[in-house]
Motif scaffolding. Structure first.
Motif, PDB file in Angstrom:
ATOM      1  N   GLU A 145      39.136  38.218  42.572  1.00  0.00           N
ATOM      2  CA  GLU A 145      38.392  39.238  41.839  1.00  0.00           C
ATOM      3  C   GLU A 145      36.903  38.911  41.957  1.00  0.00           C
ATOM      4  N   ALA A 146      36.091  39.953  42.154  1.00  0.00           N
ATOM      5  CA  ALA A 146      34.655  39.769  42.412  1.00  0.00           C
ATOM      6  C   ALA A 146      33.941  38.991  41.309  1.00  0.00           C
ATOM      7  N   ASP A 147      34.412  39.128  40.077  1.00  0.00           N
ATOM      8  CA  ASP A 147      33.728  38.439  38.974  1.00  0.00           C
ATOM      9  C   ASP A 147      33.948  36.918  39.012  1.00  0.00           C
ATOM     10  N   GLN A 148      34.717  36.442  39.985  1.00  0.00           N
ATOM     11  CA  GLN A 148      34.964  35.003  40.119  1.00  0.00           C
ATOM     12  C   GLN A 148      33.942  34.305  41.022  1.00  0.00           C
ATOM     13  N   PHE A 149      32.997  35.050  41.595  1.00  0.00           N
ATOM     14  CA  PHE A 149      32.062  34.448  42.547  1.00  0.00           C
ATOM     15  C   PHE A 149      31.343  33.231  41.969  1.00  0.00           C
ATOM     16  N   GLU A 150      30.729  33.399  40.805  1.00  0.00           N
ATOM     17  CA  GLU A 150      29.954  32.311  40.207  1.00  0.00           C
ATOM     18  C   GLU A 150      30.847  31.116  39.867  1.00  0.00           C
ATOM     19  N   GLN A 151      32.064  31.391  39.384  1.00  0.00           N
ATOM     20  CA  GLN A 151      32.980  30.304  39.041  1.00  0.00           C
ATOM     21  C   GLN A 151      33.416  29.554  40.299  1.00  0.00           C
ATOM     22  N   LEU A 152      33.695  30.296  41.369  1.00  0.00           N
ATOM     23  CA  LEU A 152      34.052  29.663  42.640  1.00  0.00           C
ATOM     24  C   LEU A 152      32.897  28.799  43.140  1.00  0.00           C
ATOM     25  N   LEU A 153      31.709  29.364  43.111  1.00  0.00           N
ATOM     26  CA  LEU A 153      30.513  28.661  43.574  1.00  0.00           C
ATOM     27  C   LEU A 153      30.317  27.355  42.794  1.00  0.00           C
ATOM     28  N   GLU A 154      30.404  27.444  41.489  1.00  0.00           N
ATOM     29  CA  GLU A 154      30.216  26.271  40.641  1.00  0.00           C
ATOM     30  C   GLU A 154      31.296  25.221  40.906  1.00  0.00           C
ATOM     31  N   PHE A 155      32.545  25.661  41.003  1.00  0.00           N
ATOM     32  CA  PHE A 155      33.652  24.738  41.242  1.00  0.00           C
ATOM     33  C   PHE A 155      33.478  24.011  42.582  1.00  0.00           C
ATOM     34  N   ILE A 156      33.176  24.769  43.626  1.00  0.00           N
ATOM     35  CA  ILE A 156      33.024  24.161  44.954  1.00  0.00           C
ATOM     36  C   ILE A 156      31.818  23.219  44.976  1.00  0.00           C
ATOM     37  N   ALA A 194      43.720  35.378  42.178  1.00  0.00           N
ATOM     38  CA  ALA A 194      43.923  35.797  43.570  1.00  0.00           C
ATOM     39  C   ALA A 194      44.393  37.245  43.634  1.00  0.00           C
ATOM     40  N   ILE A 195      43.980  37.914  44.694  1.00  0.00           N
ATOM     41  CA  ILE A 195      44.429  39.287  44.951  1.00  0.00           C
ATOM     42  C   ILE A 195      45.453  39.193  46.080  1.00  0.00           C
ATOM     43  N   ALA A 196      46.698  39.452  45.735  1.00  0.00           N
ATOM     44  CA  ALA A 196      47.778  39.245  46.699  1.00  0.00           C
ATOM     45  C   ALA A 196      47.778  40.307  47.806  1.00  0.00           C
ATOM     46  N   ASP A 197      47.427  41.536  47.428  1.00  0.00           N
ATOM     47  CA  ASP A 197      47.514  42.648  48.369  1.00  0.00           C
ATOM     48  C   ASP A 197      46.234  42.759  49.190  1.00  0.00           C
ATOM     49  N   LYS A 198      46.262  42.208  50.399  1.00  0.00           N
ATOM     50  CA  LYS A 198      45.069  42.233  51.250  1.00  0.00           C
ATOM     51  C   LYS A 198      45.131  43.411  52.218  1.00  0.00           C
ATOM     52  N   ASN A 199      44.968  44.626  51.711  1.00  0.00           N
ATOM     53  CA  ASN A 199      44.988  45.747  52.652  1.00  0.00           C
ATOM     54  C   ASN A 199      43.566  46.169  53.005  1.00  0.00           C
ATOM     55  N   ASP A 200      43.440  46.854  54.127  1.00  0.00           N
ATOM     56  CA  ASP A 200      42.126  47.141  54.701  1.00  0.00           C
ATOM     57  C   ASP A 200      41.277  48.110  53.889  1.00  0.00           C
ATOM     58  N   ASP A 201      41.899  48.904  53.055  1.00  0.00           N
ATOM     59  CA  ASP A 201      41.099  49.907  52.344  1.00  0.00           C
ATOM     60  C   ASP A 201      40.633  49.425  50.971  1.00  0.00           C
ATOM     61  N   VAL A 202      40.689  48.123  50.747  1.00  0.00           N
ATOM     62  CA  VAL A 202      40.207  47.592  49.475  1.00  0.00           C
ATOM     63  C   VAL A 202      38.680  47.761  49.412  1.00  0.00           C
ATOM     64  N   ASP A 203      38.181  47.984  48.215  1.00  0.00           N
ATOM     65  CA  ASP A 203      36.744  48.127  47.995  1.00  0.00           C
ATOM     66  C   ASP A 203      36.101  46.735  48.044  1.00  0.00           C
ATOM     67  N   ASP A 204      35.282  46.490  49.066  1.00  0.00           N
ATOM     68  CA  ASP A 204      34.666  45.172  49.255  1.00  0.00           C
ATOM     69  C   ASP A 204      33.864  44.693  48.054  1.00  0.00           C
ATOM     70  N   SER A 205      33.354  45.626  47.286  1.00  0.00           N
ATOM     71  CA  SER A 205      32.526  45.231  46.154  1.00  0.00           C
ATOM     72  C   SER A 205      33.376  44.623  45.039  1.00  0.00           C
ATOM     73  N   ARG A 206      34.694  44.725  45.152  1.00  0.00           N
ATOM     74  CA  ARG A 206      35.571  44.229  44.091  1.00  0.00           C
ATOM     75  C   ARG A 206      36.203  42.881  44.414  1.00  0.00           C
ATOM     76  N   ILE A 207      35.828  42.292  45.557  1.00  0.00           N
ATOM     77  CA  ILE A 207      36.462  41.032  45.937  1.00  0.00           C
ATOM     78  C   ILE A 207      35.453  39.934  46.310  1.00  0.00           C
ATOM     79  N   VAL A 208      35.932  38.703  46.211  1.00  0.00           N
ATOM     80  CA  VAL A 208      35.273  37.543  46.791  1.00  0.00           C
ATOM     81  C   VAL A 208      36.240  37.057  47.863  1.00  0.00           C
ATOM     82  N   GLN A 209      35.742  36.846  49.066  1.00  0.00           N
ATOM     83  CA  GLN A 209      36.600  36.277  50.099  1.00  0.00           C
ATOM     84  C   GLN A 209      36.276  34.795  50.241  1.00  0.00           C
TER      85      GLN A 209
END
Length: 99
Positions: A81-92, A42-57
């Motif tokens: 972290e963006a590299d968690q997309f596939e793991q999240l998808l598989e888990f869900i 998890a990314i604790a700091d949810k500020n507006d200027d985060v680079d969208d390409s680096r996150i999974v929401q």
């Protein structure tokens, strides 16, 4: 008239997946299971200027349409972290059929 919509969604770099639930309790149960499972990413700091390409929401949408036609929408969300997309998808995808 369609009443309520309860869903879990993940979005990252233009990729989007969504799962619908028959009730809020089932959706919340899986959402909380995901939060626990991916807590270390998890990314604790949810500020507006985060680079969208680096996150999974990950979000849990509750859309409630009231008698008067007004809409009450709540969307708690977490960032990972963006590299968690596939793991999240598989888990869900593995857990979703249980709900």
């Amino acid at each position: 008239m369609e009443g309520n919509i309860f869903s879990i969604e993940i979005i990252s770099q233009g990729k989007y997946e969504s799962w619908e639930f028959k009730n809020e309790e089932a959706r919340d149960e899986l959402f909380n299971k995901i939060l626990k499972r991916f807590n270390d990413h998890a990314i604790a700091d949810k500020n507006d200027d985060v680079d969208d390409s680096r996150i999974v929401q990950l979000s849990a949408t509750s859309l409630k349409i009231k008698e008067d036609g007004n809409v009450d929408q709540q969307v708690p969300y977490e960032w990972y972290e963006a590299d968690q997309f596939e793991q999240l998808l598989e888990f869900i995808n593995n857990e979703y059929p249980k709900y």
